[in-house]
Write an enzyme that holds these catalytic residues in place. Structure first.
Site, PDB file in Angstrom:
ATOM      1  CG  ASP A  90      30.975 -14.122 -78.537  1.00  0.00           C
ATOM      2  OD1 ASP A  90      30.106 -13.966 -79.413  1.00  0.00           O
ATOM      3  OD2 ASP A  90      31.119 -15.189 -77.924  1.00  0.00           O
ATOM      4  CG  ASP A 272      32.912 -12.623 -70.653  1.00  0.00           C
ATOM      5  OD1 ASP A 272      34.049 -12.256 -71.031  1.00  0.00           O
ATOM      6  OD2 ASP A 272      32.447 -13.737 -70.951  1.00  0.00           O
ATOM      7  CB  CYS A 310      22.278 -11.518 -50.047  1.00  0.00           C
ATOM      8  SG  CYS A 310      22.151 -11.549 -51.851  1.00  0.00           S
ATOM      9  CB  CYS A 312      19.874 -11.659 -54.654  1.00  0.00           C
ATOM     10  SG  CYS A 312      19.604 -13.287 -53.937  1.00  0.00           S
ATOM     11  CB  CYS A 315      19.135 -13.590 -50.076  1.00  0.00           C
ATOM     12  SG  CYS A 315      20.471 -14.685 -50.584  1.00  0.00           S
ATOM     13  CG  HIS A 341      22.880 -15.782 -54.161  1.00  0.00           C
ATOM     14  ND1 HIS A 341      22.766 -14.868 -53.129  1.00  0.00           N
ATOM     15  CD2 HIS A 341      24.147 -16.280 -54.082  1.00  0.00           C
ATOM     16  CE1 HIS A 341      23.902 -14.834 -52.441  1.00  0.00           C
ATOM     17  NE2 HIS A 341      24.761 -15.680 -52.999  1.00  0.00           N
TER      18      HIS A 341
END
Ligand SMILES: [Zn+2]
Length: 378
Positions: A90, A272, A310, A312, A315, A341
């Site tokens: 940014d 974002d 999931c 991830c 998980c 997650h």
């Protein structure tokens, strides 16, 4: 360096953006690593596991602590944080206007006090471009003022006019920096930012004006700063049609999964937000059946993962009961697993959105996803 518009459904865009650091499939959610790390002890190796396409770092934060000159000396941000995929920085504008103790806004730029040690710093369009060039990010954002959403019309008009003048200076300075021999990323891309608070006519005029600069991408800024969701959607309905469809359209700082679905429908394809990481650090996790607070007593004996199916890192191995225990014991791992997650959830949702757009099924996907998230768990 180009944006391919692969498919549209209504105003929604499915795109592919080619950069010097690789391809970005859009719609995309950029993962916010303020000081070149996602808060919650998330490493760049983790980012590769959770489907991150773009890492976002904050210019202001890196400038005031550690310093962009040192990072340049060490080979730039990519090398420094060991991440070879796209990075967006940014401009520092948002933090300067929100975090730092502002002293003066002038035509040249802004004088403010660092929130770290109080020292006086000056930042204008040229300084912001120089800092971002030192960092060597893939995409640099224009230096702008983000007026409060509910600011008075006259203030917003003057501010937007200055932001336009600043954008011309950003463009000229970036062209100069990209031509220097010792510049780290000579292909650095500049995105312009649309402002105008909730005044649609000001925003539309501004969108038309900045579109003429033929920049590689355009953002809608100054939203999610105090206005309602309906006001935000209304601004997008009005302004996105005036931004180039064949360039990335970035909605800065947004938002919830529902906000993202609504904005994709309105033609946005870059996002974002700090929500997934911030909420994760507080034990709030996203699922396809709504958000869960893992501190809740009812998860004490719940041996299911945060979300069945999931993929991830949390998980795949751990239960709600264990993560709840870690959070209660203030073990850093608890926070880390929740952040991983949540980012995986967001990145996977973007993947589903892209698949749905590819199949011409976005409207159906959006309706089902929203209904499922609103319904909650049984
Ligand atoms: Zn998970």
């Amino acid at each position: 360096m180009k944006y391919e518009l692969l498919k549209t459904e209504g105003r929604a865009k499915r795109g592919r953006f080619h950069t010097v650091h690789g391809v970005i499939e859009t719609p995309v959610f950029m993962n916010v690593g303020t000081v070149a790390a996602i808060k919650g002890a998330v490493s760049t190796d983790d980012l590769r596991q959770i489907k991150t396409q773009v890492e976002l770092s904050n210019t202001y934060h890196l400038h005031v602590r550690t310093g962009d000159k040192l990072i340049k000396e060490l080979g730039g941000l990519h090398k420094f944080m060991a991440w070879d995929k796209p990075i967006l920085t940014d401009s520092g504008g948002f933090q300067v206007f929100s975090l730092a103790g502002i002293r003066k806004i002038k035509e040249e730029g802004v004088t403010f006090n660092s929130h770290i040690d109080g020292r006086k710093i000056f930042m204008g369009p040229e300084e912001s471009m120089q800092i971002q060039s030192n960092l060597g990010s893939t995409i640099a954002m224009a230096f702008d003022e983000c007026p409060p959403a509910l600011a008075e019309r006259k203030y917003v008009e003057d501010s937007v006019a200055r932001t336009t003048r600043w954008l011309h200076r950003c463009k000229a300075e970036m062209a100069r920096l990209n031509s220097l021999d010792d510049t780290i990323n000579k292909e650095q891309l500049l995105f312009g930012i649309n402002q105008g608070a909730i005044y649609n006519d000001i925003r539309i005029e501004h969108a038309k004006t900045i579109s003429e600069l033929d920049l590689p991408g355009y953002a809608v800024g100054g939203l999610a700063v105090g206005e309602s969701h309906e006001q935000m959607y209304d601004v997008l309905d009005h302004v996105v049609p005036y931004l180039p469809q064949n360039k990335p359209t970035y909605l800065m700082g947004v938002g919830t999964p529902a906000n993202i679905l609504e904005a994709v429908e309105r033609g946005v394809d870059f996002f974002d937000c700090v929500y997934p990481s911030r909420n994760g650090r507080h034990g709030h996790v996203y699922t396809n059946h709504g958000k869960l607070n893992l501190f809740n007593q009812k998860f004490e004996k719940d041996m299911r993962p945060i979300e069945e199916g999931c993929g991830c890192p949390a998980c795949r191995t751990y239960s709600r009961a264990y993560i709840r225990h870690l959070l209660k014991a203030k073990e850093m791992l608890g926070m880390r697993l929740c952040v991983l997650h949540n980012l995986y959830f967001y990145n996977t949702m973007m993947e589903e959105i892209r698949d749905a757009l590819d199949a011409g099924m976005f409207a159906t996907y959006k309706k089902n996803k929203l209904a499922s998230m609103e319904a909650g768990e049984d």
